[in-house]
Each structure stands twice: as C-alpha cells, then as structure tokens.
Design a protein around this motif. Structure first.
Motif, PDB file in Angstrom:
ATOM      1  N   GLN A  42     -77.211  72.487  -3.985  1.00 32.95           N
ATOM      2  CA  GLN A  42     -77.434  72.921  -2.607  1.00 32.95           C
ATOM      3  C   GLN A  42     -78.926  73.188  -2.410  1.00 32.95           C
ATOM      4  O   GLN A  42     -79.613  73.668  -3.323  1.00 32.95           O
ATOM      5  CB  GLN A  42     -76.647  74.204  -2.301  1.00 32.95           C
ATOM      6  N   LEU A  43     -79.428  72.902  -1.212  1.00 31.46           N
ATOM      7  CA  LEU A  43     -80.822  73.131  -0.864  1.00 31.46           C
ATOM      8  C   LEU A  43     -80.890  74.112   0.307  1.00 31.46           C
ATOM      9  O   LEU A  43     -80.157  73.957   1.285  1.00 31.46           O
ATOM     10  CB  LEU A  43     -81.503  71.817  -0.457  1.00 31.46           C
ATOM     11  N   ASN A  50     -79.356  76.072   5.364  1.00 29.43           N
ATOM     12  CA  ASN A  50     -78.961  74.982   4.483  1.00 29.43           C
ATOM     13  C   ASN A  50     -79.664  73.681   4.874  1.00 29.43           C
ATOM     14  O   ASN A  50     -79.643  73.280   6.041  1.00 29.43           O
ATOM     15  CB  ASN A  50     -77.438  74.795   4.540  1.00 29.43           C
ATOM     16  N   ARG A  51     -80.290  73.042   3.898  1.00 31.27           N
ATOM     17  CA  ARG A  51     -80.977  71.774   4.121  1.00 31.27           C
ATOM     18  C   ARG A  51     -80.463  70.696   3.146  1.00 31.27           C
ATOM     19  O   ARG A  51     -81.129  69.696   2.910  1.00 31.27           O
ATOM     20  CB  ARG A  51     -82.495  71.939   3.953  1.00 31.27           C
ATOM     21  N   THR A  52     -79.262  70.888   2.622  1.00 29.88           N
ATOM     22  CA  THR A  52     -78.721  69.965   1.625  1.00 29.88           C
ATOM     23  C   THR A  52     -78.616  68.544   2.169  1.00 29.88           C
ATOM     24  O   THR A  52     -78.956  67.576   1.476  1.00 29.88           O
ATOM     25  CB  THR A  52     -77.345  70.458   1.147  1.00 29.88           C
ATOM     26  N   ALA A  53     -78.137  68.397   3.388  1.00 25.32           N
ATOM     27  CA  ALA A  53     -77.943  67.060   3.957  1.00 25.32           C
ATOM     28  C   ALA A  53     -79.246  66.386   4.346  1.00 25.32           C
ATOM     29  O   ALA A  53     -79.305  65.163   4.468  1.00 25.32           O
ATOM     30  CB  ALA A  53     -77.025  67.148   5.176  1.00 25.32           C
ATOM     31  N   HIS A  54     -80.320  67.177   4.511  1.00 26.72           N
ATOM     32  CA  HIS A  54     -81.578  66.626   5.012  1.00 26.72           C
ATOM     33  C   HIS A  54     -82.364  65.858   3.941  1.00 26.72           C
ATOM     34  O   HIS A  54     -83.170  64.987   4.273  1.00 26.72           O
ATOM     35  CB  HIS A  54     -82.456  67.747   5.562  1.00 26.72           C
ATOM     36  N   LEU A  59     -80.496  65.331  -4.466  1.00 31.67           N
ATOM     37  CA  LEU A  59     -79.161  65.793  -4.827  1.00 31.67           C
ATOM     38  C   LEU A  59     -78.676  65.300  -6.178  1.00 31.67           C
ATOM     39  O   LEU A  59     -77.724  65.856  -6.737  1.00 31.67           O
ATOM     40  CB  LEU A  59     -78.161  65.398  -3.727  1.00 31.67           C
ATOM     41  N   ASP A  60     -79.310  64.262  -6.732  1.00 36.09           N
ATOM     42  CA  ASP A  60     -78.970  63.821  -8.094  1.00 36.09           C
ATOM     43  C   ASP A  60     -79.756  64.674  -9.082  1.00 36.09           C
ATOM     44  O   ASP A  60     -80.726  64.233  -9.699  1.00 36.09           O
ATOM     45  CB  ASP A  60     -79.293  62.335  -8.265  1.00 36.09           C
ATOM     46  N   PHE A  61     -79.329  65.924  -9.204  1.00 37.86           N
ATOM     47  CA  PHE A  61     -80.081  66.933  -9.952  1.00 37.86           C
ATOM     48  C   PHE A  61     -80.323  66.514 -11.402  1.00 37.86           C
ATOM     49  O   PHE A  61     -81.403  66.744 -11.956  1.00 37.86           O
ATOM     50  CB  PHE A  61     -79.308  68.257  -9.902  1.00 37.86           C
ATOM     51  N   ARG A  62     -79.335  65.897 -12.010  1.00 40.30           N
ATOM     52  CA  ARG A  62     -79.450  65.504 -13.429  1.00 40.30           C
ATOM     53  C   ARG A  62     -80.543  64.466 -13.666  1.00 40.30           C
ATOM     54  O   ARG A  62     -81.010  64.293 -14.786  1.00 40.30           O
ATOM     55  CB  ARG A  62     -78.121  64.940 -13.923  1.00 40.30           C
ATOM     56  N   SER A  63     -80.946  63.794 -12.598  1.00 40.27           N
ATOM     57  CA  SER A  63     -81.964  62.756 -12.768  1.00 40.27           C
ATOM     58  C   SER A  63     -83.369  63.342 -12.888  1.00 40.27           C
ATOM     59  O   SER A  63     -84.295  62.633 -13.283  1.00 40.27           O
ATOM     60  CB  SER A  63     -81.911  61.769 -11.596  1.00 40.27           C
ATOM     61  N   TYR A 113     -90.747  66.434  -3.747  1.00 43.46           N
ATOM     62  CA  TYR A 113     -90.471  67.845  -3.999  1.00 43.46           C
ATOM     63  C   TYR A 113     -91.452  68.337  -5.063  1.00 43.46           C
ATOM     64  O   TYR A 113     -91.388  67.928  -6.215  1.00 43.46           O
ATOM     65  CB  TYR A 113     -89.031  67.991  -4.486  1.00 43.46           C
ATOM     66  N   MET A 114     -92.381  69.198  -4.663  1.00 40.61           N
ATOM     67  CA  MET A 114     -93.364  69.771  -5.573  1.00 40.61           C
ATOM     68  C   MET A 114     -92.802  71.089  -6.112  1.00 40.61           C
ATOM     69  O   MET A 114     -92.831  72.120  -5.441  1.00 40.61           O
ATOM     70  CB  MET A 114     -94.690  70.008  -4.849  1.00 40.61           C
TER      71      MET A 114
END
Length: 316
Positions: A42-43, A50-54, A59-63, A113-114
């Motif tokens: 979630q972001l 909430n900015r998850t969809a934006h 969202l591929d956190f494992r990457s 994303y910094m």
C-alpha cells in the motif's frame, strides 16, 4: 499496518555543519510511504491519503526490496523536459481522479521513487534507531530497479547547495545521522535549506483575459480562521490547456462577497470564489513592508490540500 504521518524537516537559512550531518538533494516531488507485508503493498502520502492505485510501478515490491515486510519513506518524482524534477509533472500523476486514466498517465509521466529511509523491517519498528543504522539497513534491502533509487548524499552541504542553486533546483535537506525518526514530528534533526520559497495557498479570486482565467488571487488563513490576500499569480508551470480547465472550474464557483479580510491591489476587475482550490506557489520573497504579500509568486501545481491547512507562516 495503519499509515503514519511522516517526520518533516524545519526550514533554515543556514546549513548545519559537522561529521554527524548527511546532505541530500531536496527533490521537488511528493512524499510517499510504502507499506508492505503479507497483506500486500500500500502507498500513502504525508496526509495519509491512499495513493496505491496512482503508482502501479511501485507495487511489485519484491522486485526492488528484499525484506519480507517493510515501511519505506521517500519521494516520488517526475522530470520535466529540461531533465529537472518538476512538482507540476508529478502532480499530473498524483491528482488523478479518474483512475482509469492511470495507465495513460503512466506512459506520459514516468516516475521514480527516491527512497531515503526505512521505518519498519521484517516485523520490527526501527524508527527509534539512529538514522545511520536505518540507512545501513536500507542499503541492504533496496535493490536496483527501473523506478526505484536509494537517495544519495554529499559530504559537503555548502558544495551541494551551490550545485542545486546553479541548477535552479529546490534546495537540500540536512539530516542528523545520530537522530531517531518521530512520527508526526518536525524539528531540527532534519533541516531544509531552500533555494527559493514555496507555500500552499488557497484561491479566493481570479481575473480574466479574453474569457479565460489569466491570474488567480491567493490567500492564507490566520489563527482566527480569517483569509488574508497574499498576492496574485498569472505565471508558473500551467499550460494553456491548464488555464482553460481552471476557467471551467472557477467560473461556476463565483460568489458575490470578497473572501479576503484585506482588499487586494487587483480588486476592481477581480471575480471572487469560495476558497476551495489550493495550489503550491513558488515565490522569491515575502514583502513584509508591502502588505505582507509575495514577490513574484508563480503557480507550480494545484494540490490535494484542505484550504484550512493554508496558514500564514507566522501562524504555523
């Protein structure tokens, strides 16, 4: 995990010196905290919206992160045509209301994303540990990724600020490496030194040219909830299309009575609106002897900030 309100730096005119300080570029983006556990990713922004969809590219956190669970703190940035971070550009992503447009805007406005801090990792809150330790952990868990970078630092704050000023960028952030992280905190453990000023202001009026808005009248609230006019802006990052869209928003919102307690210099040809729309405004200085107004204000972007949060600096 419930979202937290992130720690904020205080504004200073001087750059702190000493071996315990870390100096980073102040990216002209939007603050985003990433929460990941076995329930997913979630972001949230600094207001806990909430900015998850934006930002689906995050969202591929494992990457990009090795941790099984984590809370990362950082800034989502987008670049303008000149290659510099642009708040206006990132707001084109952050202010999307119709989420079906996300894929289209993802292609038009790529983001990075910094990441500059980690507050929670593998089931443990670590925000009370020194920043130096948190950065070591961050180095171990964040992996190279197309859209994710760990924010770098420079050992010399004065030299970094000179480069930032030369490039016309926002400023630098100085962080005490021995310091803990305080949720919903703001103090001298983190210090921002800005190349130019910026504030959030509410629109209380506008002027027209050829039937299209060509400037907005800006205000901020005092401690009694009164709205004070602080200047008008007809320049900035807005395109002709943006000004036309603004016209469509403001014309139906016209009211009879002036919302400001003081009389703007440009009041004879102004239309008044209910103070609902807010904007990030860049300026060169406050004119304390000229009605406490802004010199050379320019609109950077319209933002999702409640009007009542637009407070005069001597009220905050």
């Amino acid at each position: 995990m419930d979202p937290v309100i992130p720690f904020e730096p205080v504004v200073s005119d001087t750059i702190p010196a000493g071996s315990n300080w870390r100096y980073e570029i102040k990216w002209d983006g939007t603050r985003i905290l990433t929460y990941h556990d076995n329930g997913g990713t979630q972001l949230y922004n600094r207001k806990r919206h909430n900015r998850t969809a934006h930002y689906p590219e995050l969202l591929d956190f494992r990457s990009y992160c090795k941790a099984d669970s984590a809370v990362l703190d950082g800034e989502v940035i987008a670049l303008a045509a000149d290659g510099k971070p642009s708040f206006h550009e990132v707001m084109r992503r952050d202010m999307i209301r119709r989420l079906e447009r996300v894929d289209e805007m993802r292609r038009k406005v790529p983001v990075t994303y910094m990441v500059f801090d980690v507050l929670y990792v593998n089931g443990r809150w670590i925000h009370n540990r020194p920043l130096s330790e948190r950065l070591d952990i961050l180095q171990q868990i964040v992996m190279p990724h197309e859209h994710v970078l760990q924010a770098s630092s420079h050992p010399d704050g004065e030299a970094l600020f000179a480069v930032v000023r030369q490039q016309g960028m926002e400023g630098i952030v100085c962080k005490d490496l021995t310091s803990a992280y305080a949720f919903n905190g703001k103090d001298g453990r983190w210090v921002k030194v800005k190349n130019y000023g910026d504030i959030t202001a509410v629109v209380g009026g506008f002027t027209l040219e050829g039937g299209v808005v060509n400037a907005v009248l800006l205000g901020q609230y005092d401690g009694d909830g009164k709205l004070w006019y602080i200047g008008h802006a007809g320049t900035g990052k807005l395109t002709k299309s943006d000004w036309r869209h603004l016209t469509e928003l403001l014309k139906p919102a016209v009211i009879r009575d002036r919302p400001f307690v003081n009389e703007p210099a440009r009041h004879r040809d102004a239309y008044w609106v209910a103070p609902r729309l807010t904007a990030k405004v860049q300026y060169s200085e406050w004119r304390w002897n000229e009605g406490r107004s802004l010199r050379q204000p320019s609109i950077q972007a319209f933002v999702d900030v409640p009007p009542e949060d637009c407070k005069l600096p001597w009220v905050e």
